[in-house]
Scaffold this motif. Structure first.
Motif, PDB file in Angstrom:
ATOM      1  N   ALA A 290      -1.670  20.706  -4.437  1.00  0.00           N
ATOM      2  CA  ALA A 290      -1.047  20.591  -5.451  1.00  0.00           C
ATOM      3  C   ALA A 290       0.545  20.736  -5.475  1.00  0.00           C
ATOM      4  O   ALA A 290       0.985  20.002  -6.388  1.00  0.00           O
ATOM      5  N   PHE A 291       0.982  21.376  -4.511  1.00  0.00           N
ATOM      6  CA  PHE A 291       2.433  21.383  -4.300  1.00  0.00           C
ATOM      7  C   PHE A 291       2.903  19.989  -3.718  1.00  0.00           C
ATOM      8  O   PHE A 291       4.352  19.717  -4.087  1.00  0.00           O
ATOM      9  N   TYR A 292       2.243  19.107  -3.265  1.00  0.00           N
ATOM     10  CA  TYR A 292       2.771  18.078  -2.763  1.00  0.00           C
ATOM     11  C   TYR A 292       3.513  17.041  -3.396  1.00  0.00           C
ATOM     12  O   TYR A 292       4.609  16.717  -3.117  1.00  0.00           O
ATOM     13  N   PRO A 293       2.937  16.614  -4.467  1.00  0.00           N
ATOM     14  CA  PRO A 293       3.715  15.863  -5.427  1.00  0.00           C
ATOM     15  C   PRO A 293       5.023  16.425  -5.720  1.00  0.00           C
ATOM     16  O   PRO A 293       6.103  15.816  -6.185  1.00  0.00           O
ATOM     17  N   VAL A 294       5.165  17.821  -6.080  1.00  0.00           N
ATOM     18  CA  VAL A 294       6.502  18.691  -6.374  1.00  0.00           C
ATOM     19  C   VAL A 294       7.616  18.437  -5.316  1.00  0.00           C
ATOM     20  O   VAL A 294       8.680  18.291  -5.465  1.00  0.00           O
ATOM     21  N   ILE A 295       6.814  18.720  -4.017  1.00  0.00           N
ATOM     22  CA  ILE A 295       7.702  18.381  -2.922  1.00  0.00           C
ATOM     23  C   ILE A 295       8.373  17.182  -2.782  1.00  0.00           C
ATOM     24  O   ILE A 295       9.478  17.019  -2.547  1.00  0.00           O
ATOM     25  N   GLU A 296       7.400  16.164  -2.909  1.00  0.00           N
ATOM     26  CA  GLU A 296       8.103  14.795  -3.023  1.00  0.00           C
ATOM     27  C   GLU A 296       9.126  14.508  -3.967  1.00  0.00           C
ATOM     28  O   GLU A 296       9.849  13.931  -3.723  1.00  0.00           O
ATOM     29  N   GLN A 297       8.979  15.164  -5.308  1.00  0.00           N
ATOM     30  CA  GLN A 297       9.938  15.016  -6.342  1.00  0.00           C
ATOM     31  C   GLN A 297      11.175  15.862  -5.827  1.00  0.00           C
ATOM     32  O   GLN A 297      12.454  15.198  -5.935  1.00  0.00           O
ATOM     33  N   ILE A 298      11.193  17.003  -5.226  1.00  0.00           N
ATOM     34  CA  ILE A 298      12.482  17.565  -4.499  1.00  0.00           C
ATOM     35  C   ILE A 298      12.896  16.751  -3.542  1.00  0.00           C
ATOM     36  O   ILE A 298      14.232  16.787  -3.544  1.00  0.00           O
ATOM     37  N   ARG A 299      12.155  16.115  -2.691  1.00  0.00           N
ATOM     38  CA  ARG A 299      12.732  15.400  -1.720  1.00  0.00           C
ATOM     39  C   ARG A 299      13.756  14.404  -2.126  1.00  0.00           C
ATOM     40  O   ARG A 299      14.554  13.881  -1.718  1.00  0.00           O
ATOM     41  N   GLU A 300      13.041  13.636  -3.386  1.00  0.00           N
ATOM     42  CA  GLU A 300      13.934  12.430  -3.854  1.00  0.00           C
ATOM     43  C   GLU A 300      15.082  13.220  -4.411  1.00  0.00           C
ATOM     44  O   GLU A 300      16.243  12.505  -4.383  1.00  0.00           O
ATOM     45  N   ILE A 301      14.986  14.254  -5.267  1.00  0.00           N
ATOM     46  CA  ILE A 301      16.053  14.700  -6.011  1.00  0.00           C
ATOM     47  C   ILE A 301      17.135  15.189  -5.259  1.00  0.00           C
ATOM     48  O   ILE A 301      18.289  14.936  -5.382  1.00  0.00           O
ATOM     49  N   TYR A 302      16.944  15.895  -3.994  1.00  0.00           N
ATOM     50  CA  TYR A 302      17.964  16.302  -3.210  1.00  0.00           C
ATOM     51  C   TYR A 302      18.165  15.537  -1.677  1.00  0.00           C
ATOM     52  O   TYR A 302      18.461  15.764  -0.768  1.00  0.00           O
TER      53      TYR A 302
END
Length: 222
Positions: free
Chosen positions: A77-89
Motif C-alpha cells: 500500500a505504501f509503494y505508490p506513496v513512496i514512488e510519489q515521494i521519490r518523484e517529488i524529492y
C-alpha cells in the motif's frame, strides 16, 4: 512543489497505510533474536556500503531508508506513496531499500531472493517494481511462487542462467539475511519501517514523513 501540494498527493494513501501498518505489526511474529553484526564500528548504522540505493543524490543529501517485505500488504500500500515521494524529492534525497522478510509471509524470502538476484545484474529496481505491482496476485499464498518470480526475471530480460545460479547460491540468501539481521538490531519489528539520516521515523500523523523530508532538505524554510 509546495508542501501543501505534496501533502495532498500522499495524505489519503498514508492514512490507509498507517492503519494497515499497525495491524500488520500487531499480528506478525517477532523475528528471531539477531546475531551480532559483523564489520560495524560503534552503533549499527541504518545502511551499509552494500546497501541498495535506488535514488542517489550524493553523499551530502539526506538518506531515506526503508526496511521492507515484498509480501507485506502495508508495504504494498505504501509503494505508490513512496514512488510519489521519490518523484517529488528527486535529486534531493537518497532512497535506500533493505530487505526485511517477515516469518509469517510464506513467499517473502523467495521475493527477496528474486530481487537480490536481479540486483546482481543491475536490475533491482525493475524487479522491485514488478513484485510490488503484482503483490495482490501472489501475496498471502501458502505455496512457493518462486516460479512466478522467475517469470518476472525473464520478462525484464535477465540472464536466466545467472539468475538461477544466484537464487540457488547460499550467499544470496546470506545477503538478504544481513539486512534482516541489521533490522533486528535496529529494533525493526514490522514493515515498512523508515529511517532518515539514521534516525527512525515514527509515522503517527499523516504528514510525518513529508515533514521530516522537508526539514532535512531545507524545503520547510521555503
Amino acid at each position: 512543489m509546495k508542501t501543501s501540494t505534496k501533502a495532498t498527493l500522499v495524505t489519503v494513501a498514508v492514512a490507509l497505510v498507517l492503519v494497515a501498518a499497525v495491524a500488520v505489526t500487531a499480528f506478525i511474529n517477532r523475528p528471531a533474536a539477531p546475531v551480532a553484526p559483523e564489520n560495524t564500528a560503534g552503533a549499527l548504522p541504518a545502511t551499509r556500503e552494500n546497501s541498495h540505493v535506488l535514488d542517489d543524490a550524493g553523499p551530502d543529501a539526506p538518506t531515506l531508508v526503508e526496511f521492507l517485505d515484498f509480501e507485506c500488504e502495508a508495504c504494498g500500500a505504501f509503494y505508490p506513496v513512496i514512488e510519489q515521494i521519490r518523484e517529488i524529492y528527486a535529486g534531493d534525497i537518497n532512497y535506500v531499500i533493505r530487505y526485511f522478510p517477515l516469518p509469517g509471509h510464506f513467499n517473502s524470502m523467495n521475493a527477496a531472493l528474486a530481487a537480490e538476484a536481479a540486483a546482481q545484474q543491475g536490475q533491482l529496481e525493475a524487479m522491485y517494481k514488478r513484485l510490488f505491482e503484482t503483490q495482490t496476485e501472489w501475496g498471502e499464498l501458502r505455496e512457493s511462487r518462486a516460479d512466478l518470480f522467475r517469470s518476472y526475471a525473464e520478462d525484464i530480460g535477465l540472464d536466466m542462467a545467472a539468475y538461477d545460479a544466484a537464487v540457488a547460491d547460499p550467499a544470496t540468501q546470506q545477503r538478504v539475511e544481513q539486512d534482516l539481521n541489521d533490522g533486528r538490531y535496529l529494533d525493526v519489528t514490522g514493515t515498512p519501517t523508515f529511517f532518515l539520516d539514521g534516525e527512525r521515523l515514527e509515522l503517527t500523523q499523516l504528514t510525518d514523513l513529508t515533514d521530516a523530508l522537508d526539514r532535512a532538505t531545507g524545503r520547510a524554510a521555503q
